[in-house]
Design an enzyme around this catalytic site. Structure first.
Site, mmCIF file in Angstrom:
data_model
loop_
_atom_site.group_PDB
_atom_site.id
_atom_site.type_symbol
_atom_site.label_atom_id
_atom_site.label_comp_id
_atom_site.label_asym_id
_atom_site.label_seq_id
_atom_site.Cartn_x
_atom_site.Cartn_y
_atom_site.Cartn_z
ATOM 1 N N MET A 181 -3.835 -7.256 -6.983
ATOM 2 C CA MET A 181 -3.247 -8.359 -7.730
ATOM 3 C C MET A 181 -4.254 -9.425 -8.169
ATOM 4 O O MET A 181 -3.938 -10.617 -8.187
ATOM 5 C CB MET A 181 -2.130 -9.011 -6.901
ATOM 6 C CG MET A 181 -1.025 -8.058 -6.490
ATOM 7 S SD MET A 181 -0.250 -7.247 -7.898
ATOM 8 C CE MET A 181 0.768 -8.585 -8.495
ATOM 9 N N GLY B 252 0.780 -1.239 0.000
ATOM 10 C CA GLY B 252 0.000 0.000 0.000
ATOM 11 C C GLY B 252 0.808 1.283 0.000
ATOM 12 O O GLY B 252 0.340 2.313 0.482
ATOM 13 N N SER B 253 2.010 1.257 -0.573
ATOM 14 C CA SER B 253 2.782 2.506 -0.594
ATOM 15 C C SER B 253 2.150 3.521 -1.558
ATOM 16 O O SER B 253 2.186 4.732 -1.309
ATOM 17 C CB SER B 253 4.255 2.260 -0.958
ATOM 18 O OG SER B 253 4.378 1.803 -2.271
ATOM 19 N N ASN B 254 1.536 3.032 -2.633
ATOM 20 C CA ASN B 254 0.827 3.964 -3.521
ATOM 21 C C ASN B 254 -0.420 4.517 -2.828
ATOM 22 O O ASN B 254 -0.735 5.699 -2.966
ATOM 23 C CB ASN B 254 0.461 3.284 -4.846
ATOM 24 C CG ASN B 254 1.637 3.229 -5.791
ATOM 25 O OD1 ASN B 254 2.012 4.235 -6.387
ATOM 26 N ND2 ASN B 254 2.262 2.062 -5.910
ATOM 27 N N GLU C 148 -8.148 -5.653 -21.796
ATOM 28 C CA GLU C 148 -6.872 -6.346 -22.011
ATOM 29 C C GLU C 148 -5.926 -6.027 -20.866
ATOM 30 O O GLU C 148 -5.726 -4.840 -20.542
ATOM 31 C CB GLU C 148 -6.242 -5.882 -23.312
ATOM 32 C CG GLU C 148 -6.512 -6.827 -24.461
ATOM 33 C CD GLU C 148 -5.929 -6.271 -25.726
ATOM 34 O OE1 GLU C 148 -4.761 -6.592 -26.022
ATOM 35 O OE2 GLU C 148 -6.622 -5.470 -26.381
ATOM 36 N N LEU C 149 -5.334 -7.043 -20.291
ATOM 37 C CA LEU C 149 -4.484 -6.873 -19.106
ATOM 38 C C LEU C 149 -3.346 -5.877 -19.350
ATOM 39 O O LEU C 149 -2.576 -6.029 -20.301
ATOM 40 C CB LEU C 149 -3.903 -8.235 -18.698
ATOM 41 C CG LEU C 149 -3.037 -8.232 -17.443
ATOM 42 C CD1 LEU C 149 -3.872 -7.948 -16.207
ATOM 43 C CD2 LEU C 149 -2.288 -9.543 -17.304
ATOM 44 N N ASP C 150 -3.247 -4.883 -18.488
ATOM 45 C CA ASP C 150 -2.173 -3.877 -18.537
ATOM 46 C C ASP C 150 -2.054 -3.192 -19.903
ATOM 47 O O ASP C 150 -0.958 -2.786 -20.301
ATOM 48 C CB ASP C 150 -0.815 -4.503 -18.165
ATOM 49 C CG ASP C 150 -0.803 -5.075 -16.766
ATOM 50 O OD1 ASP C 150 -1.510 -4.528 -15.901
ATOM 51 O OD2 ASP C 150 -0.088 -6.066 -16.531
ATOM 52 N N GLU D 193 6.417 6.185 -8.991
ATOM 53 C CA GLU D 193 4.974 5.862 -8.942
ATOM 54 C C GLU D 193 4.242 6.793 -7.977
ATOM 55 O O GLU D 193 3.115 7.212 -8.248
ATOM 56 C CB GLU D 193 4.766 4.412 -8.481
ATOM 57 C CG GLU D 193 5.127 3.389 -9.522
ATOM 58 C CD GLU D 193 4.780 1.970 -9.101
ATOM 59 O OE1 GLU D 193 4.755 1.104 -9.975
ATOM 60 O OE2 GLU D 193 4.523 1.714 -7.910
ATOM 61 N N SER E 35 3.823 3.269 -15.368
ATOM 62 C CA SER E 35 2.754 3.846 -16.198
ATOM 63 C C SER E 35 1.445 3.844 -15.422
ATOM 64 O O SER E 35 1.124 2.865 -14.748
ATOM 65 C CB SER E 35 2.525 2.995 -17.456
ATOM 66 O OG SER E 35 3.722 2.728 -18.143
ATOM 67 N N HIS F 19 1.190 0.456 -13.248
ATOM 68 C CA HIS F 19 1.937 -0.746 -13.624
ATOM 69 C C HIS F 19 3.429 -0.428 -13.660
ATOM 70 O O HIS F 19 3.830 0.602 -14.221
ATOM 71 C CB HIS F 19 1.456 -1.237 -14.997
ATOM 72 C CG HIS F 19 2.150 -2.487 -15.425
ATOM 73 N ND1 HIS F 19 1.818 -3.727 -14.917
ATOM 74 C CD2 HIS F 19 3.187 -2.691 -16.272
ATOM 75 C CE1 HIS F 19 2.610 -4.641 -15.448
ATOM 76 N NE2 HIS F 19 3.448 -4.038 -16.273
ATOM 77 N N ASN G 49 -5.168 2.070 -13.218
ATOM 78 C CA ASN G 49 -4.208 1.133 -12.634
ATOM 79 C C ASN G 49 -2.807 1.718 -12.764
ATOM 80 O O ASN G 49 -2.559 2.550 -13.644
ATOM 81 C CB ASN G 49 -4.275 -0.202 -13.391
ATOM 82 C CG ASN G 49 -3.361 -1.254 -12.791
ATOM 83 O OD1 ASN G 49 -3.246 -1.370 -11.566
ATOM 84 N ND2 ASN G 49 -2.701 -2.021 -13.638
ATOM 85 N N GLN H 206 9.118 2.583 -7.633
ATOM 86 C CA GLN H 206 8.060 2.989 -6.693
ATOM 87 C C GLN H 206 8.160 4.473 -6.344
ATOM 88 O O GLN H 206 7.148 5.142 -6.173
ATOM 89 C CB GLN H 206 8.116 2.131 -5.437
ATOM 90 C CG GLN H 206 7.619 0.718 -5.725
ATOM 91 C CD GLN H 206 6.757 0.153 -4.628
ATOM 92 O OE1 GLN H 206 6.833 0.577 -3.491
ATOM 93 N NE2 GLN H 206 5.937 -0.823 -4.963
HETATM 94 C C1 GRF Z 1 3.471 -1.165 -7.504
HETATM 95 O O1 GRF Z 1 4.800 -1.268 -7.912
HETATM 96 C C2 GRF Z 1 2.551 -1.171 -8.680
HETATM 97 O O2 GRF Z 1 3.135 -0.700 -9.849
HETATM 98 C C3 GRF Z 1 2.197 -2.622 -8.857
HETATM 99 O O3 GRF Z 1 2.184 -3.152 -7.561
HETATM 100 C C4 GRF Z 1 3.020 -2.377 -6.716
HETATM 101 C C5 GRF Z 1 2.191 -2.014 -5.525
HETATM 102 O O4 GRF Z 1 2.947 -1.463 -4.496
HETATM 103 N N1 GRF Z 1 0.961 -2.753 -9.576
HETATM 104 P P1 GRF Z 1 2.230 -0.855 -3.227
HETATM 105 O O5 GRF Z 1 1.334 -1.919 -2.626
HETATM 106 O O6 GRF Z 1 1.464 0.351 -3.640
HETATM 107 O O7 GRF Z 1 3.362 -0.514 -2.284
#
Ligand code: GRF
Length: 226
Positions: free
Chosen positions: A99, A21-23, A152-154, A183, A145, A118, A116, A180
Site C-alpha cells: 500500500m 497477505g492472503s495473496n 501511472e497508478l493502477d 485474486e 486485475s 488490483h 500488481n 479475493q
Molecule cells: C487485495 O485485495 C489486493 O487486490 C489489494 O490489496 C488486497 C491485499 O490483500 N491490492 P492481501 O493482503 O493479499 O490479503
C-alpha cells in the site's frame, strides 16, 4: 499442469506486502504444490505488524521490514526498498497488497518485471475503496486485475482479469470476499505464465506467447490447469 518446470528452473521472486497477505499465501501454496515454478526468495513489508510476515516466517521465507514511517521522504524510502529488493536478486517483483506508491526510479528499474493485483476491473476504478465505489455506482459486475506496474497508478497493461457478479444483497465485506477468492487464482496464474517465459512487456504492451495481447485474458475456472 502437465509439464512442470524443475526446481532448477524456478523463477526467483520477491513479494511486497503491507497487510494480511492472503495473496502471498496463495502464491506460497501454489509454489509448494508444484503448480507454480517460483522460488520466493524474500517477503518485504513496509508495515512491521503486517500479518503476512507471519505467513512468510511460517513458510521459512526470509523477511525484511522497510518501515516507511522511519524515512524522511519518499526517495529515501524508495532507495531502501530498492536495496532490500535487489538483495534477493529477483527476476520478478510481486506487489501483493503493498500500500505505498512507488517513485519513478524504482518503477523504471523493474519495468516489465513488476506486477500488481488490483481489486477492480481496470481501467475502471483505479485507487482505493474500490468495493464501496462500485456499490455506490450501482455496478452489476466487479472483479480483480493483475497488471504490469508502470508509472501511472493502477494503469499498467493488464494481463488477466476475473469477473464476479454483484447481487442486490452484496456489501463491501461480501464483495471483498468474492474478489479475493478470484485474486487467489489469477495472481499465481499470471506469475506462472511469466515464469514460463510466456509474458513480455515491450513498449508498454504485453506479448503473450510472442503475440500482442489485445485484451486482458478473462479468467475461467478451467484456465488454472491450462
Ligand atoms: C487485495 O485485495 C489486493 O487486490 C489489494 O490489496 C488486497 C491485499 O490483500 N491490492 P492481501 O493482503 O493479499 O490479503
Amino acid at each position: 499442469m502437465t509439464d512442470k518446470i524443475s526446481p532448477a528452473e524456478s523463477l526467483p521472486i520477491v513479494i511486497l506486502i503491507s497487510g494480511y497477505g492472503s495473496n502471498l499465501q496463495a502464491i506460497i501454496d501454489a509454489s509448494r504444490s508444484g503448480e507454480l515454478p517460483v522460488e520466493i526468495r524474500g517477503v518485504i513489508s513496509n508495515r512491521p505488524n503486517a500479518y503476512g510476515l507471519q505467513r512468510a516466517k511460517e513458510a521459512g521465507i526470509p523477511v525484511k521490514i522497510i518501515d516507511h514511517a522511519t524515512y524522511l521522504d519518499r526517495p529515501s524510502f524508495d532507495r531502501a526498498l530498492q536495496k532490500a529488493i535487489d538483495s534477493f536478486q529477483p527476476s520478478l517483483v510481486i506487489l501483493a497488497g503493498f500500500m505505498r506508491i512507488l517513485g519513478p526510479d524504482l518503477i523504471n528499474r523493474y519495468q516489465g518485471r513488476m506486477m500488481n493485483i488490483h481489486p477492480s476491473l481496470l481501467p475502471a476504478y483505479p485507487g482505493l475503496n474500490t468495493h464501496q465505489r462500485v456499490l455506490d455506482a450501482g455496478e452489476k459486475e466487479h472483479g480483480a486485475s493483475v497488471h504490469f506496474v508502470t508509472n501511472e497508478l493502477d494503469s499498467g497493461p493488464v494481463i488477466i482479469q476475473a469477473r464476479i457478479k454483484i447481487t442486490p444483497d452484496d456489501n463491501v465485506r461480501s464483495l471483498s470476499t468474492k474478489v479475493q477468492a478470484v485474486e487467489h487464482h489469477i495472481y499465481p496464474l499470471a506469475i506462472k505464465w511469466f515464469a514460463e517465459r510466456r509474458l513480455e512487456l515491450t513498449d508498454n504492451k504485453i506479448l503473450m506467447d510472442k503475440k500482442p495481447l489485445t485484451a486482458p485474458v478473462e479468467y475461467r475456472v478451467s484456465t488454472l490447469s491450462d
